[in-house]
Motif scaffolding. Structure first.
Motif, PDB file in Angstrom:
ATOM      1  N   ASP A 111       5.604   3.801  -0.871  1.00 49.06           N
ATOM      2  CA  ASP A 111       5.763   2.343  -0.881  1.00 49.06           C
ATOM      3  C   ASP A 111       6.547   1.819   0.312  1.00 49.06           C
ATOM      4  O   ASP A 111       6.522   0.615   0.590  1.00 49.06           O
ATOM      5  N   ALA A 112       7.253   2.714   1.000  1.00 49.48           N
ATOM      6  CA  ALA A 112       8.046   2.269   2.143  1.00 49.48           C
ATOM      7  C   ALA A 112       7.179   1.948   3.351  1.00 49.48           C
ATOM      8  O   ALA A 112       7.632   1.264   4.271  1.00 49.48           O
ATOM      9  N   VAL A 113       5.942   2.409   3.354  1.00 46.95           N
ATOM     10  CA  VAL A 113       5.075   2.152   4.510  1.00 46.95           C
ATOM     11  C   VAL A 113       4.764   0.662   4.626  1.00 46.95           C
ATOM     12  O   VAL A 113       4.800   0.086   5.714  1.00 46.95           O
ATOM     13  N   PHE A 114       4.453   0.033   3.498  1.00 47.41           N
ATOM     14  CA  PHE A 114       4.226  -1.418   3.463  1.00 47.41           C
ATOM     15  C   PHE A 114       5.298  -2.033   2.557  1.00 47.41           C
ATOM     16  O   PHE A 114       5.170  -1.987   1.332  1.00 47.41           O
ATOM     17  N   PRO A 115       6.359  -2.581   3.123  1.00 47.38           N
ATOM     18  CA  PRO A 115       7.464  -3.101   2.303  1.00 47.38           C
ATOM     19  C   PRO A 115       6.990  -4.167   1.305  1.00 47.38           C
ATOM     20  O   PRO A 115       6.117  -4.984   1.615  1.00 47.38           O
TER      21      PRO A 115
END
Length: 263
Positions: A111-115
């Motif tokens: 989920d950190a790839v697209f905040p």
């Protein structure tokens, strides 16, 4: 005379014995023959010259004031939290991938790839259209031997709430049906695009020439990423990929959202 004296002595003895018996019945007698009253227990007072002791409930020591009870503390009022004001709905919003480039495998379900969108947009601010641009590279290449990597595909997931629904959904992007070639998908973070507003269909049986570019239709049924999602709390992620070489690098991606206001 001896007999008389003896009688007199006897009489005196009898009289004295009677007097003692009588006085014994009345109690002790005083000097004049008066009776003494038997002393009864009573309150013990201070001796002469002694200061009286404290009364029950009074100060512990003479001259000390009686302590007053401590006042009950007044509870501190809890302030009413001020609601966070809503943020005006933007016409467009861009989410750029974070922490890239990285191996594609490390980007899946990350989920950190697209905040996540955390701004407090009103629920009337929803997605109208969304597009994603992708760029991936692989030194091995999309080859058929010794392992077949000619049919790579990638799916984008979305979670949040929308107009009358909540939860998660997904929409696939590219799939090549064993027709992928070369070492790259897209050349920048903007030339290989899937867009819900586009009408050109990506044909996996006859894809464009590698390294692939163009803008293609995405989620034509509007049941996945193209649904009316609330902008507030929206979360995108790469949830599934297959048939990519292990050395595939997720170079970058960019998501662009166009919004609309719904009642």
């Amino acid at each position: 005379m001896r007999i008389k004296v003896a009688l007199v002595g006897t009489a005196v003895a009898i009289a004295v014995a009677g007097l003692i018996a009588c006085n014994s019945a009345q109690g002790p007698t005083g000097p004049s023959g008066s009776s003494f009253a038997t002393p009864q227990p009573g309150p013990v007072g201070p001796k002469p010259g002694q200061t009286p002791g404290p009364k029950p409930g009074g100060p512990k020591f003479p001259g000390q004031p009686t302590p007053k009870p401590s006042p009950t503390p007044t509870p501190t009022p809890v302030p009413t939290p001020t609601p966070t004001p809503t943020v005006p709905c933007p016409a467009t919003l861009t989410i750029t991938s974070v922490g890239t480039p990285k191996f594609l495998q490390a980007a899946i379900n990350n989920d950190a790839v697209f905040p996540q969108i955390t701004d407090n947009y009103d629920n009337t601010c929803v997605v109208k259209d969304v597009k994603i641009a992708l760029h991936l590279t692989t030194p091995t290449g999309f080859v058929s031997t010794p392992t077949d990597y000619t049919d790579p595909n990638l799916t984008i997931g979305v979670c949040g709430s929308g107009v009358g629904f909540s939860g998660c959904s997904q929409s696939g992007t590219y799939s090549f049906q064993s027709n992928a070639t070369g070492n790259e998908i897209g050349t920048t973070c903007g030339d290989f695009v899937f867009n819900t507003a586009a009408t050109t269909v990506f044909d996996p049986a006859a894809p464009p020439t590698a390294p692939y570019s163009g803008t293609y239709q995405w989620d034509a049924a509007r049941t996945g990423v193209g649904d009316e999602w609330h902008l507030k709390g929206l979360q995108y992620s790469i949830i599934n990929t297959s048939n990519h070489p292990p050395d595939t690098t997720f170079e970058c991606a960019q998501i662009d959202i166009t919004t609309q206001i719904v009642p």
